[in-house]
Structure formats: structure tokens, C-alpha cells
Motif scaffolding. Structure first.
Motif, PDB file in Angstrom:
ATOM      1  N   ARG A 116       0.829  -1.211   0.000  1.00  0.00           N
ATOM      2  CA  ARG A 116       0.000   0.000   0.000  1.00  0.00           C
ATOM      3  C   ARG A 116       0.863   1.261   0.000  1.00  0.00           C
ATOM      4  NH1 ARG A 116      -1.711   4.605  -0.502  1.00  0.00           N
ATOM      5  NH2 ARG A 116      -3.217   5.540   0.907  1.00  0.00           N
ATOM      6  N   LEU A 117       1.826   1.317   0.909  1.00  0.00           N
ATOM      7  CA  LEU A 117       2.602   2.541   1.060  1.00  0.00           C
ATOM      8  C   LEU A 117       3.623   2.726  -0.064  1.00  0.00           C
ATOM      9  CD1 LEU A 117       2.950   2.719   4.933  1.00  0.00           C
ATOM     10  CD2 LEU A 117       1.299   3.864   3.434  1.00  0.00           C
ATOM     11  N   ASN A 118       4.124   1.651  -0.629  1.00  0.00           N
ATOM     12  CA  ASN A 118       4.982   1.789  -1.814  1.00  0.00           C
ATOM     13  C   ASN A 118       4.169   2.362  -2.981  1.00  0.00           C
ATOM     14  OD1 ASN A 118       7.784   1.044  -1.365  1.00  0.00           O
ATOM     15  ND2 ASN A 118       6.976  -0.933  -0.739  1.00  0.00           N
ATOM     16  N   ASN A 119       2.907   1.950  -3.096  1.00  0.00           N
ATOM     17  CA  ASN A 119       2.039   2.526  -4.115  1.00  0.00           C
ATOM     18  C   ASN A 119       1.802   4.013  -3.861  1.00  0.00           C
ATOM     19  OD1 ASN A 119       1.709   0.195  -5.650  1.00  0.00           O
ATOM     20  ND2 ASN A 119      -0.077  -0.470  -4.503  1.00  0.00           N
ATOM     21  N   LEU A 120       1.726   4.406  -2.605  1.00  0.00           N
ATOM     22  CA  LEU A 120       1.584   5.822  -2.254  1.00  0.00           C
ATOM     23  C   LEU A 120       2.825   6.600  -2.686  1.00  0.00           C
ATOM     24  CD1 LEU A 120       0.204   8.211  -0.662  1.00  0.00           C
ATOM     25  CD2 LEU A 120       1.481   7.396   1.324  1.00  0.00           C
ATOM     26  N   VAL A 121       3.986   6.078  -2.328  1.00  0.00           N
ATOM     27  CA  VAL A 121       5.253   6.737  -2.658  1.00  0.00           C
ATOM     28  C   VAL A 121       5.404   6.874  -4.178  1.00  0.00           C
ATOM     29  CG1 VAL A 121       7.770   6.452  -2.575  1.00  0.00           C
ATOM     30  CG2 VAL A 121       6.402   6.080  -0.526  1.00  0.00           C
ATOM     31  N   GLU A 122       4.968   5.850  -4.911  1.00  0.00           N
ATOM     32  CA  GLU A 122       5.073   5.856  -6.379  1.00  0.00           C
ATOM     33  C   GLU A 122       3.898   6.565  -7.048  1.00  0.00           C
ATOM     34  OE1 GLU A 122       5.523   1.723  -7.373  1.00  0.00           O
ATOM     35  OE2 GLU A 122       7.312   1.529  -6.117  1.00  0.00           O
ATOM     36  N   CYS A 123       2.977   7.114  -6.237  1.00  0.00           N
ATOM     37  CA  CYS A 123       1.802   7.848  -6.747  1.00  0.00           C
ATOM     38  C   CYS A 123       0.978   7.013  -7.725  1.00  0.00           C
ATOM     39  CB  CYS A 123       2.213   9.164  -7.389  1.00  0.00           C
ATOM     40  SG  CYS A 123       2.978  10.302  -6.239  1.00  0.00           S
ATOM     41  N   ASP A 132      -4.168   9.855   7.195  1.00  0.00           N
ATOM     42  CA  ASP A 132      -3.769  10.581   8.405  1.00  0.00           C
ATOM     43  C   ASP A 132      -3.543   9.600   9.551  1.00  0.00           C
ATOM     44  OD1 ASP A 132      -4.124  13.273   7.308  1.00  0.00           O
ATOM     45  OD2 ASP A 132      -6.259  12.762   7.291  1.00  0.00           O
ATOM     46  N   LEU A 133      -4.244   8.471   9.478  1.00  0.00           N
ATOM     47  CA  LEU A 133      -4.165   7.456  10.531  1.00  0.00           C
ATOM     48  C   LEU A 133      -4.386   6.089   9.899  1.00  0.00           C
ATOM     49  CD1 LEU A 133      -4.081   6.764  13.613  1.00  0.00           C
ATOM     50  CD2 LEU A 133      -6.575   7.015  13.599  1.00  0.00           C
ATOM     51  N   ILE A 134      -3.538   5.134  10.268  1.00  0.00           N
ATOM     52  CA  ILE A 134      -3.716   3.741   9.858  1.00  0.00           C
ATOM     53  C   ILE A 134      -4.123   2.959  11.095  1.00  0.00           C
ATOM     54  CG2 ILE A 134      -2.507   1.649   9.120  1.00  0.00           C
ATOM     55  CD1 ILE A 134      -0.872   3.359   7.213  1.00  0.00           C
ATOM     56  N   LEU A 135      -5.191   2.180  10.947  1.00  0.00           N
ATOM     57  CA  LEU A 135      -5.707   1.349  12.036  1.00  0.00           C
ATOM     58  C   LEU A 135      -5.573  -0.112  11.635  1.00  0.00           C
ATOM     59  CD1 LEU A 135      -7.360   0.911  14.684  1.00  0.00           C
ATOM     60  CD2 LEU A 135      -9.398   1.008  13.251  1.00  0.00           C
ATOM     61  N   ILE A 136      -4.833  -0.864  12.415  1.00  0.00           N
ATOM     62  CA  ILE A 136      -4.616  -2.286  12.177  1.00  0.00           C
ATOM     63  C   ILE A 136      -5.507  -3.082  13.131  1.00  0.00           C
ATOM     64  CG2 ILE A 136      -2.915  -4.165  12.167  1.00  0.00           C
ATOM     65  CD1 ILE A 136      -2.236  -1.961  10.155  1.00  0.00           C
ATOM     66  N   ASP A 137      -6.194  -4.091  12.597  1.00  0.00           N
ATOM     67  CA  ASP A 137      -6.962  -4.990  13.449  1.00  0.00           C
ATOM     68  C   ASP A 137      -5.972  -5.957  14.085  1.00  0.00           C
ATOM     69  OD1 ASP A 137      -8.727  -6.682  14.703  1.00  0.00           O
ATOM     70  OD2 ASP A 137      -9.737  -7.358  12.893  1.00  0.00           O
ATOM     71  N   GLY A 138      -5.734  -5.804  15.382  1.00  0.00           N
ATOM     72  CA  GLY A 138      -4.780  -6.671  16.064  1.00  0.00           C
ATOM     73  C   GLY A 138      -4.182  -5.990  17.272  1.00  0.00           C
ATOM     74  N   LYS A 141       7.224  -0.579  11.167  1.00  0.00           N
ATOM     75  CA  LYS A 141       8.520  -0.795  10.512  1.00  0.00           C
ATOM     76  C   LYS A 141       8.488  -0.309   9.069  1.00  0.00           C
ATOM     77  CE  LYS A 141       9.777  -4.959  13.096  1.00  0.00           C
ATOM     78  NZ  LYS A 141       9.918  -6.427  12.988  1.00  0.00           N
ATOM     79  N   ILE A 142       7.412  -0.610   8.365  1.00  0.00           N
ATOM     80  CA  ILE A 142       7.285  -0.199   6.963  1.00  0.00           C
ATOM     81  C   ILE A 142       7.195   1.317   6.864  1.00  0.00           C
ATOM     82  CG2 ILE A 142       5.831  -0.317   4.890  1.00  0.00           C
ATOM     83  CD1 ILE A 142       7.359  -2.919   5.566  1.00  0.00           C
ATOM     84  N   ILE A 143       6.406   1.929   7.714  1.00  0.00           N
ATOM     85  CA  ILE A 143       6.263   3.386   7.714  1.00  0.00           C
ATOM     86  C   ILE A 143       7.618   4.042   7.952  1.00  0.00           C
ATOM     87  CG2 ILE A 143       5.253   5.330   8.991  1.00  0.00           C
ATOM     88  CD1 ILE A 143       2.765   3.452   9.423  1.00  0.00           C
ATOM     89  N   ASP A 144       8.382   3.511   8.901  1.00  0.00           N
ATOM     90  CA  ASP A 144       9.710   4.054   9.203  1.00  0.00           C
ATOM     91  C   ASP A 144      10.687   3.830   8.047  1.00  0.00           C
ATOM     92  OD1 ASP A 144       8.770   4.901  11.651  1.00  0.00           O
ATOM     93  OD2 ASP A 144       9.686   3.251  12.782  1.00  0.00           O
ATOM     94  N   GLU A 145      10.657   2.629   7.437  1.00  0.00           N
ATOM     95  CA  GLU A 145      11.552   2.334   6.311  1.00  0.00           C
ATOM     96  C   GLU A 145      11.319   3.293   5.149  1.00  0.00           C
ATOM     97  OE1 GLU A 145      10.992  -1.801   5.276  1.00  0.00           O
ATOM     98  OE2 GLU A 145      11.728  -2.483   7.227  1.00  0.00           O
ATOM     99  N   LEU A 146      10.061   3.673   4.941  1.00  0.00           N
ATOM    100  CA  LEU A 146       9.720   4.573   3.841  1.00  0.00           C
ATOM    101  C   LEU A 146       9.794   6.047   4.257  1.00  0.00           C
ATOM    102  CD1 LEU A 146       6.753   2.551   2.313  1.00  0.00           C
ATOM    103  CD2 LEU A 146       9.069   2.799   1.381  1.00  0.00           C
ATOM    104  N   ASP A 147      10.147   6.275   5.535  1.00  0.00           N
ATOM    105  CA  ASP A 147      10.285   7.622   6.076  1.00  0.00           C
ATOM    106  C   ASP A 147       9.024   8.460   5.870  1.00  0.00           C
ATOM    107  OD1 ASP A 147      11.709   9.524   7.506  1.00  0.00           O
ATOM    108  OD2 ASP A 147      12.469  10.491   5.686  1.00  0.00           O
ATOM    109  N   LEU A 148       7.889   7.854   6.197  1.00  0.00           N
ATOM    110  CA  LEU A 148       6.599   8.527   6.074  1.00  0.00           C
ATOM    111  C   LEU A 148       6.124   9.001   7.434  1.00  0.00           C
ATOM    112  CD1 LEU A 148       4.877   6.067   3.583  1.00  0.00           C
ATOM    113  CD2 LEU A 148       5.721   8.361   3.075  1.00  0.00           C
ATOM    114  N   ASP A 149       5.439  10.107   7.448  1.00  0.00           N
ATOM    115  CA  ASP A 149       4.876  10.656   8.678  1.00  0.00           C
ATOM    116  C   ASP A 149       3.398  10.278   8.743  1.00  0.00           C
ATOM    117  OD1 ASP A 149       4.530  12.061  11.041  1.00  0.00           O
ATOM    118  OD2 ASP A 149       4.157  13.959   9.998  1.00  0.00           O
TER     119      ASP A 149
END
Length: 181
Positions: free
Chosen positions: A71-78, A87-93, A103-111
Motif C-alpha cells: 500500500r505505502l509503496n504505491n503511495l510513494v510511487e503515486c 492521516d491514521l492507519i488502524l490495524i486490526d490486532g 517498521k514499513i512506515i519508518d523504512e519509507l520515512d513517512l509521517d
């Protein structure tokens, strides 16, 4: 939305909340869902479903990692359909799924703020706190988060059942003497 901002200590209003869930039976037909709530309401045209491709067996942690990464790689690649930043990601768990997504958010340096909502005791887990946040069950902020979580769960299960049903029909049609009629 104001209540979520305040109770989670967010800098901005979470106008776009994306909810994620994994669904499988013993690792078979493993899928994930992404639902979107904008300004507190479902934005069904923004929903997405994913087949889990790189994980074998029932491993929710790796599956969440895969889907958030995609999902976030698709965001980065537009990429079309994925260009809006949540603005907020909610994970069931719980904390495990939460940390894999972080970890993924940090690796992609996303806020992007990420939380998880565990069904047991309706606990909100954040990366900022060692202990979950427990809100009153009547709290409107919690109710909105539950709606997002429950909708992601429903959407994932629906997709999982659809894939499983197609496979079952395909398997039955391979039996000699069994056909459309």
C-alpha cells in the motif's frame, strides 16, 4: 474525529483513516482488506483488497507487513487509486501487528500515525506507549475506531469467502461426471 485526535495525541485531525485486516483459514486463501473512512464516514470507492502473495501459512505479522508495504509503496510511487495519504492507519490486532506496520512506515520515512485495535477489551495500541489505551466503551472516539476495524474485518472476510468459494466450485467441476447441471 476531534476525540480521536485528542485521545491519541495527534497533531492533525485524522480526516482519512485507513483500516486493515487479514483473513485466512489455516493460511489458505490469505487476503487483506483496506477500508477508508473520510471525515468519519466510509468511502467505499476507496476500499481495496489484496491477495497475500509472499507469506505461506497463517502469519498475520508477515501478512500485515506485506500489505502495508504494498500500500505505502504505491503511495510513494503515486500509483492510481493509492495516491491519497492516510492521516491514521488502524490495524486490526495488537502490538505485534502494529509494530510490523510501523517498521514499513519508518523504512519509507513517512509521517503517518499507526495504531491497532485489539478486540479483547477493545484496547488501542500505539507505538508511543508500552501499555494500551482503554477508553470507555461509550466513547465516540472508540466507537468510530471500532466501526473502521469492524468494516475492515467484514470486507476481508467477504473477499476471503469469495475466493474460497471460487476454489471450491473449481475443484468440484474437475470431478468426472459433474458439470454445470
Amino acid at each position: 474525529i476531534n476525540g480521536i485526535k485528542q485521545k491519541l495525541g495527534l497533531r492533525n485531525l485524522p480526516l482519512r483513516i485507513e483500516g486493515y485486516d487479514i483473513s485466512n483459514i489455516s493460511g489458505e486463501f490469505s487476503v487483506a482488506s483496506m477500508v477508508v473512512f473520510e471525515k468519519g464516514e466510509p468511502a467505499r470507492k476507496e476500499y481495496r483488497k489484496f491477495k497475500i502473495k509472499t507469506v505461506s501459512g497463517a502469519d498475520d505479522y508477515k501478512s500485515i507487513r506485506e500489505v502495508i508495504s504494498r500500500r505505502l509503496n504505491n503511495l510513494v510511487e503515486c500509483k492510481e487509486g493509492f495516491s491519497k495519504k492516510p492521516d491514521l492507519i488502524l490495524i486490526d490486532g495488537g502490538f505485534g501487528q502494529l509494530h510490523e506496520a510501523k517498521k514499513i512506515i519508518d523504512e519509507l520515512d513517512l509521517d503517518i500515525k499507526v495504531i491497532s485495535l485489539a478486540e479483547k477489551n477493545e484496547e488501542i495500541c500505539t507505538c508511543d506507549l508500552d501499555r494500551p489505551i482503554v477508553l470507555d466503551l461509550r466513547d465516540n472516539a472508540l466507537r468510530l475506531l471500532q466501526r473502521v476495524r469492524d468494516e475492515s474485518h467484514r470486507f476481508a472476510i467477504t473477499y476471503h469467502r469469495k475466493l474460497r468459494g471460487k476454489s471450491l466450485r473449481s475443484s468440484i467441476s474437475e470431478i468426472e461426471g459433474v458439470g454445470e447441471q
